[in-house]
Design an enzyme around this catalytic site. Structure first.
Site, PDB file in Angstrom:
ATOM      1  N   ASP A 118      -7.348   6.606   7.320  1.00 12.97           N
ATOM      2  CA  ASP A 118      -6.688   7.766   7.922  1.00 12.97           C
ATOM      3  C   ASP A 118      -6.949   9.014   7.080  1.00 12.97           C
ATOM      4  O   ASP A 118      -6.507  10.106   7.420  1.00 12.97           O
ATOM      5  CB  ASP A 118      -5.197   7.515   8.158  1.00 12.97           C
ATOM      6  CG  ASP A 118      -4.432   7.276   6.873  1.00 12.97           C
ATOM      7  OD1 ASP A 118      -5.051   7.231   5.784  1.00 12.97           O
ATOM      8  OD2 ASP A 118      -3.192   7.131   6.950  1.00 12.97           O
ATOM      9  N   SER A 119      -7.751   8.848   5.986  1.00 17.78           N
ATOM     10  CA  SER A 119      -8.291  10.030   5.298  1.00 17.78           C
ATOM     11  C   SER A 119      -9.155  10.824   6.269  1.00 17.78           C
ATOM     12  O   SER A 119      -9.514  11.972   5.984  1.00 17.78           O
ATOM     13  CB  SER A 119      -9.107   9.614   4.066  1.00 17.78           C
ATOM     14  OG  SER A 119     -10.066   8.634   4.423  1.00 17.78           O
ATOM     15  N   ASP A 179      -7.527   1.657   9.743  1.00 18.88           N
ATOM     16  CA  ASP A 179      -6.254   2.028   9.103  1.00 18.88           C
ATOM     17  C   ASP A 179      -5.167   2.245  10.155  1.00 18.88           C
ATOM     18  O   ASP A 179      -5.408   2.921  11.170  1.00 18.88           O
ATOM     19  CB  ASP A 179      -6.462   3.354   8.362  1.00 18.88           C
ATOM     20  CG  ASP A 179      -5.853   3.364   6.985  1.00 18.88           C
ATOM     21  OD1 ASP A 179      -5.151   2.401   6.629  1.00 18.88           O
ATOM     22  OD2 ASP A 179      -6.100   4.343   6.255  1.00 18.88           O
ATOM     23  N   LYS A 220      -5.627  -2.066   7.917  1.00 15.95           N
ATOM     24  CA  LYS A 220      -4.996  -1.755   6.632  1.00 15.95           C
ATOM     25  C   LYS A 220      -3.682  -1.041   6.893  1.00 15.95           C
ATOM     26  O   LYS A 220      -3.571  -0.268   7.838  1.00 15.95           O
ATOM     27  CB  LYS A 220      -5.906  -0.868   5.774  1.00 15.95           C
ATOM     28  CG  LYS A 220      -5.275  -0.478   4.430  1.00 15.95           C
ATOM     29  CD  LYS A 220      -6.251   0.181   3.503  1.00 15.95           C
ATOM     30  CE  LYS A 220      -6.398   1.670   3.705  1.00 15.95           C
ATOM     31  NZ  LYS A 220      -5.154   2.466   3.600  1.00 15.95           N
ATOM     32  N   GLU A 232      -0.095   0.680   4.550  1.00 16.14           N
ATOM     33  CA  GLU A 232       0.419   1.069   3.229  1.00 16.14           C
ATOM     34  C   GLU A 232       1.775   0.418   2.963  1.00 16.14           C
ATOM     35  O   GLU A 232       2.547   0.160   3.888  1.00 16.14           O
ATOM     36  CB  GLU A 232       0.557   2.596   3.158  1.00 16.14           C
ATOM     37  CG  GLU A 232      -0.781   3.317   3.233  1.00 16.14           C
ATOM     38  CD  GLU A 232      -0.673   4.829   3.058  1.00 16.14           C
ATOM     39  OE1 GLU A 232       0.448   5.343   2.824  1.00 16.14           O
ATOM     40  OE2 GLU A 232      -1.719   5.494   3.156  1.00 16.14           O
ATOM     41  N   GLU A 246      -4.328   2.339  -5.461  1.00 12.89           N
ATOM     42  CA  GLU A 246      -4.733   3.750  -5.555  1.00 12.89           C
ATOM     43  C   GLU A 246      -3.981   4.460  -6.674  1.00 12.89           C
ATOM     44  O   GLU A 246      -2.746   4.425  -6.731  1.00 12.89           O
ATOM     45  CB  GLU A 246      -4.489   4.465  -4.208  1.00 12.89           C
ATOM     46  CG  GLU A 246      -4.903   5.944  -4.264  1.00 12.89           C
ATOM     47  CD  GLU A 246      -5.092   6.617  -2.914  1.00 12.89           C
ATOM     48  OE1 GLU A 246      -5.022   5.926  -1.873  1.00 12.89           O
ATOM     49  OE2 GLU A 246      -5.314   7.841  -2.915  1.00 12.89           O
TER      50      GLU A 246
HETATM   51  O1  KIV Z   1      -7.541   6.449   4.176  1.00 11.71           O
HETATM   52  C1  KIV Z   1      -8.308   6.146   3.249  1.00 11.71           C
HETATM   53  O2  KIV Z   1      -9.453   6.574   3.162  1.00 11.71           O
HETATM   54  C2  KIV Z   1      -7.788   5.255   2.216  1.00 11.71           C
HETATM   55  C3  KIV Z   1      -8.648   5.008   1.025  1.00 11.71           C
HETATM   56  C4  KIV Z   1      -8.581   6.147   0.102  1.00 11.71           C
HETATM   57  C5  KIV Z   1      -8.308   3.727   0.362  1.00 11.71           C
HETATM   58  O3  KIV Z   1      -6.715   4.768   2.334  1.00 11.71           O
END
Ligand code: KIV
Length: 287
Positions: A67-68, A106, A136, A138, A204
């Protein structure tokens, strides 16, 4: 009933994740086998089919549609506004652009915090509509019920602890796990996600020594970003790694190219050619 292929049942212990040749996608079982062999591996983010195809050809075994994308692709200031619809669209593009890498999608902020059932509904969209091989999310202890239900339902989960950017409004962007109490909490979080069934965990922005200890204690792979050299894998955001992101980079980023300068110079050269009449020439014309 769907039968597992022989390749899905048995990880091929003779091939490495990076540099290995393969005709099928990497699975979470290959990552566990790599941990047993003590083999380190790279992960990059990707948000579109074309970039993902380059990384796939380069042999990157795992790609995260992070989600970056919020900051690095969609123009938001943080990851918080990213929606599940956006993540589904970007993840589908990355899956289409690749044939070998394991693609991890994510779960964005607000798509799993309500509880396990919401998490399952959201993860199911990423698996069914986008075709990702894993998701993924968090959180450590606070997300263990979500992880349990997803794994019970057949969805592999990568966890993410330490600095969790979706919590920027409460946590800020600070190193996590400094001091005895915070280190103990990080260890509890790491064990909680492993016990819940996560196949790997992102660490992280945590002190290198603590990340090394977590990596020793866990039997699942750890993936570091700003977590020192001793994790099983390393992940970087691709626009940081290739020098496309503007502004000051965090200390943990290593920049392997300067795409921003390359693209700026190419755009300016094109513009000058057009303005000055040097493009197109006869060579670029049809008759
Ligand atoms: O969203 C993302 O790119 C991440 C990575 C930095 C692990 O969570």
């Amino acid at each position: 009933m769907t039968q597992l292929s022989a390749a899905q049942k048995t990880p091929d212990s003779s091939r490495t994740l990076y540099g290995g040749k393969g005709t099928r996608r990497i699975t979470v079982r290959d990552l566990n086998a790599a941990k047993e062999r003590g083999e380190k591996w790279p992960m990059l983010t990707a948000y579109d089919a074309m970039t993902a195809s380059v990384f796939d050809e380069a042999g990157i075994p795992v790609m995260l549609v992070g989600d970056s994308a919020g900051n690095c692709h969609l123009g938001y200031e943080t990851t918080v506004p990213v929606t599940l619809d956006e993540m589904t669209m970007l993840s589908a593009a990355v899956v289409r652009g690749t044939s070998r890498a394991l693609i991890v999608g994510d779960l964005p902020f607000g798509s799993y915090q309500e509880g396990p059932v919401q998490a399952l509904r959201s993860a199911t969209r990423l698996v069914k509509e986008a075709g990702v091989g894993a998701v993924k999310l968090e959180g450590g202890e606070r997300s263990h019920r979500q992880i349990e239900l997803l794994v019970e339902s057949g969805i592999p989960v990568m966890a993410h602890i330490g600095l969790t950017p979706q919590s920027v409004n409460t946590m800020g962007y600070r190193v996590q796990g400094r001091g005895e109490e915070a280190a103990q909490q990080l260890l509890r979080d790491a064990k909680a996600v492993q016990d819940a069934g996560a196949f790997a965990v992102v660490l992280e922005l945590v002190p290198a020594e603590l990340a090394a200890e977590v990596t020793r204690v866990l039997h699942i792979p750890t993936i570091g970003i700003g977590a020192g050299p001793d994790t099983d894998a390393q992940v970087l955001v691709w626009t940081d790694m290739l020098g496309l992101t503007s502004g000051k980079m965090p200390r943990f980023v290593k920049q392997y190219a300067d795409l921003r300068s390359v693209m700026t110079q190419a755009a300016q050269a094109f513009a000058e050619d057009v303005v000055g009449g040097a493009f197109p020439t006869e060579e670029h014309s049809v008759h």
